[in-house]
Design an enzyme around this catalytic site. Structure first.
Site, PDB file in Angstrom:
ATOM      1  N   ASP A 281      37.696  32.661  30.708  1.00  0.00           N
ATOM      2  CA  ASP A 281      36.272  32.537  31.053  1.00  0.00           C
ATOM      3  C   ASP A 281      35.382  33.380  30.150  1.00  0.00           C
ATOM      4  O   ASP A 281      34.265  32.997  29.844  1.00  0.00           O
ATOM      5  CB  ASP A 281      36.043  32.954  32.508  1.00  0.00           C
ATOM      6  CG  ASP A 281      36.654  31.947  33.456  1.00  0.00           C
ATOM      7  OD1 ASP A 281      36.364  30.754  33.301  1.00  0.00           O
ATOM      8  OD2 ASP A 281      37.448  32.348  34.322  1.00  0.00           O
TER       9      ASP A 281
ATOM     10  N   HIS B 155      33.827  43.495  40.578  1.00  0.00           N
ATOM     11  CA  HIS B 155      34.702  42.608  41.342  1.00  0.00           C
ATOM     12  C   HIS B 155      36.153  43.000  41.229  1.00  0.00           C
ATOM     13  O   HIS B 155      36.577  43.687  40.299  1.00  0.00           O
ATOM     14  CB  HIS B 155      34.523  41.152  40.905  1.00  0.00           C
ATOM     15  CG  HIS B 155      35.038  40.870  39.524  1.00  0.00           C
ATOM     16  ND1 HIS B 155      36.352  40.543  39.272  1.00  0.00           N
ATOM     17  CD2 HIS B 155      34.439  40.881  38.329  1.00  0.00           C
ATOM     18  CE1 HIS B 155      36.512  40.372  37.980  1.00  0.00           C
ATOM     19  NE2 HIS B 155      35.381  40.577  37.378  1.00  0.00           N
TER      20      HIS B 155
ATOM     21  N   TYR C  24      49.929  36.857  41.248  1.00  0.00           N
ATOM     22  CA  TYR C  24      50.504  36.795  39.893  1.00  0.00           C
ATOM     23  C   TYR C  24      50.150  38.022  39.069  1.00  0.00           C
ATOM     24  O   TYR C  24      50.729  38.264  38.017  1.00  0.00           O
ATOM     25  CB  TYR C  24      50.064  35.502  39.191  1.00  0.00           C
ATOM     26  CG  TYR C  24      48.783  35.587  38.372  1.00  0.00           C
ATOM     27  CD1 TYR C  24      47.528  35.567  38.976  1.00  0.00           C
ATOM     28  CD2 TYR C  24      48.834  35.691  36.978  1.00  0.00           C
ATOM     29  CE1 TYR C  24      46.376  35.652  38.232  1.00  0.00           C
ATOM     30  CE2 TYR C  24      47.678  35.777  36.221  1.00  0.00           C
ATOM     31  CZ  TYR C  24      46.450  35.756  36.848  1.00  0.00           C
ATOM     32  OH  TYR C  24      45.300  35.848  36.084  1.00  0.00           O
TER      33      TYR C  24
END
Ligand code: ADP
Length: 581
Positions: free
Chosen positions: A191, A441, A522
């Site tokens: 991203d 975040h 993960y």
């Protein structure tokens, strides 16, 4: 020391016993010393390191001002810019930037000699997972990317690149453009384009073209082991006929198949250098995608929240059958909404948004409650055929709409995905972090089966828990070849301890919720590594015992990234390093 909002927060480690500064001290005293190290020993250590790298490549973190580089565009190199524990909890004592492979080898030898832990990073933008911060406070950060940042080779015929740690996705893309290679080769990008290709790949990060599984697409590594030994994996350990005995090992011309065949001969060792504390990666090969000769991105809007089940059931056969050629994403409305505006631009409510409000936001943006972004690759007849199949499959969901980017010129998310899905890096997705003021975040990233049942169950738990802790659910399903990375973006206000602590509590409970249902993450933030490692505990923690055995064999003094991914060397007591909320 500068005055700051964190001045009242405790340092991770108060300086140990009797370590008053030496009279002749030339090195500054760090905010946090390495474990078991007094100031005297630290001074000697730094002098030794500086004699290898030059003092200009050693920064002692002696001032809190160093910890205020907390912007993605100006990332700190000694702490986590999105810290969920107090800012000075996980910080390095110093940051060292090696100039070349022999520097790295020498640094490892000195760290072994002084028994001082070292935490390598390539760029340090590992946002949501800990940035450049070390797991053990006072470790020495190894800034691999500052000098070692060259594209060593781009091979058009073999469609690969050989890279150093400091090469970012944006830098490799620029390299292809500048050298007129973009019409031949594409780089897969995540991203945000500012991270290191090596850092992201060894952490098993993902992108969105057909080459989105970065670890799958790496080929061949050069690694410095904890004792300073240099190895090449796979075909790289077979010397080239052009070997030149006047050159040191790291400059030897590589075997011509190093970047073409991953496995070489014998055990396949690359895996032990991924999410690992067993080596420092100094070179890595990466396969590049051949320009497919045609490209079309698209958006499919899916109107209702409850359409999630049918959407995933529609996606699975298309993806496993490779009709969906790339790594597509099914994004919750708030992820798109957050790229387009902050929370205040949608609501004044303090509580999490409810379904009616989410429907209204979707309607106002012309989007669905779920929005599916994919792309078609290849010459026009191929794309047309693929699109017909995809459209026919999705049309079974009532009310879906299909868009190409040219039909939505003002939709910043679709315009950005249009670039990302063809390997052009951007920074636009940074914007969703500003959903809250002082936005930061954490990622909660469980793996999901590509089934409606699993997706709905994960969405139900993660949304319910997010709301219980006062957060809006923001997330996306990233569809791999046989599974989905479900990425829940826990956005919090990093200057508000209450918000930070709620985020921390939320992720801890989610990890337990997930493990109870057989779901595992993960990848994770430093603060959660122990907890997640403890959930991967089949047969009385047999995997952890294997990991510890390898760790202790290769790194007997436990100097390389102790605690990374929950693996603690035998000379560490993990209970000393517990991260409390
Ligand atoms: P990004 O590329 O997103 O900026 P980082 O450089 O912060 O990511 O790397 C993320 C993590 O990957 C680091 O914290 C470290 O554990 C590991 N890592 C990164 N680069 C290396 C390297 N060259 N050798 C060994 N481990 C590395």
């Amino acid at each position: 020391m500068t005055t700051s909002a964190v001045a009242n927060e405790p340092l991770a480690y108060r300086q140990p016993e009797g370590s008053a500064p030496r009279e002749s001290q030339s090195v500054k005293r760090p905010l946090v010393l390495p474990p078991g190290t007094d100031n005297d020993k630290f001074q000697r250590f730094i002098e030794e390191i500086a004699s290898v790298t030059g003092s200009e490549n050693v920064t002692v973190i002696s001032d809190e001002a160093e910890l205020y580089h907390d912007n993605y565009l100006d990332p700190g190199k000694a702490h986590d810019m999105f810290h969920i524990v107090y800012k000075t909890r996980l910080v390095s004592s110093a940051v060292v930037a090696p100039r070349n492979v022999p520097d790295v080898q020498s640094i490892m030898k000195i760290c072994n000699m002084f028994e001082i832990p070292v935490w390598p990073f390539s760029i340090g933008r590992n946002v949501g997972y800990g940035g450049a911060a070390p797991r053990v406070p006072g470790s020495v950060g190894l800034d691999m990317g500052r000098h070692m940042n060259k594209v060593l080779e781009v091979n058009v015929e073999g469609a690969y690149a050989l890279l150093e740690p400091g090469v970012t996705f944006s830098a490799l893309h620029e390299y292809l453009v500048t050298n007129n290679l973009r019409d031949k080769l594409w780089v897969d990008v995540p991203d945000l384009g500012g991270g290191s290709i090596i850092g992201n790949t060894i952490e098993r990060g993902v992108g969105y073209t057909p080459y989105g599984d970065h670890w799958m697409m790496h080929c061949g590594m050069e690694v410095v082991l904890p004792d300073g030994t240099l190895i090449r994996t796979g075909m790289g350990s077979l010397p080239s006929p052009d070997e030149d005995s006047s050159l040191p090992p790291h400059e030897q011309p590589p075997n011509k198949c190093w970047q073409l065949f991953n496995y070489g001969f014998g055990p396949y060792n690359d895996g032990i250098f991924s999410q690992s504390s067993l080596g420092i990666v100094v070179k890595m090969g990466m396969w590049l995608m051949v320009n497919p000769g045609g490209y079309q991105s698209y958006l499919i809007t899916i109107p209702r929240d409850e359409d999630l089940h049918q959407a995933i059931e529609t996606i699975r056969p298309l993806r496993v059958g490779m009709v969906l050629q790339n790594v597509p994403t099914l994004r919750h409305i708030l992820l798109d909404a957050a790229v387009m505006g902050d929370r205040k631009s949608y609501t004044n409510e303090d509580r999490p948004l409810n379904d009616a409000e989410l429907d209204a936001i979707a309607a106002s943006l012309g989007l669905g409650r779920w929005n599916f972004y994919g792309a078609l690759y290849g010459p026009e007849p191929v794309r047309v055929a693929m699109w017909q199949v995809i459209k026919a499959s999705f049309s079974s969901i009532k009310g879906v709409k299909f868009f190409f980017p040219e039909e939505m010129p003002d939709n910043v998310v679709l315009q950005t995905r249009h670039l990302t899905l063809q390997g052009i890096p951007t920074m636009t997705e940074l914007k969703w972090v500003d959903w809250l003021p002082n936005g930061a975040h954490l990622f909660f990233s469980p793996i999901a089966k590509v089934t409606g049942e699993d997706a709905v169950a994960q969405y139900e738990v993660t949304r319910r828990r997010s709301e219980e802790f006062g957060f809006d659910f923001i997330g996306t399903f990233i569809v791999g070849m046989r599974e989905m990375h479900h990425i829940v973006c826990i956005v919090f206000d990093k200057k508000d301890p209450d918000s930070r602590q709620r985020a921390h509590r939320l992720i801890k409970i989610l990890i337990d919720d997930a493990a109870a249902r057989g779901w595992g993450e993960y990848r994770t933030h430093l603060a959660l590594m122990d907890q997640i490692a403890s959930t991967y505990n089949f047969n009385n923690n047999s995997m952890m015992r294997l990991n510890e055995a390898i760790k202790n064999a290769l790194d007997p003094k436990g100097i390389l990234a102790p605690g990374k991914n929950g693996i603690w060397p035998k000379n560490y007591d993990p209970s000393m390093y517990k991260i409390e909320i």
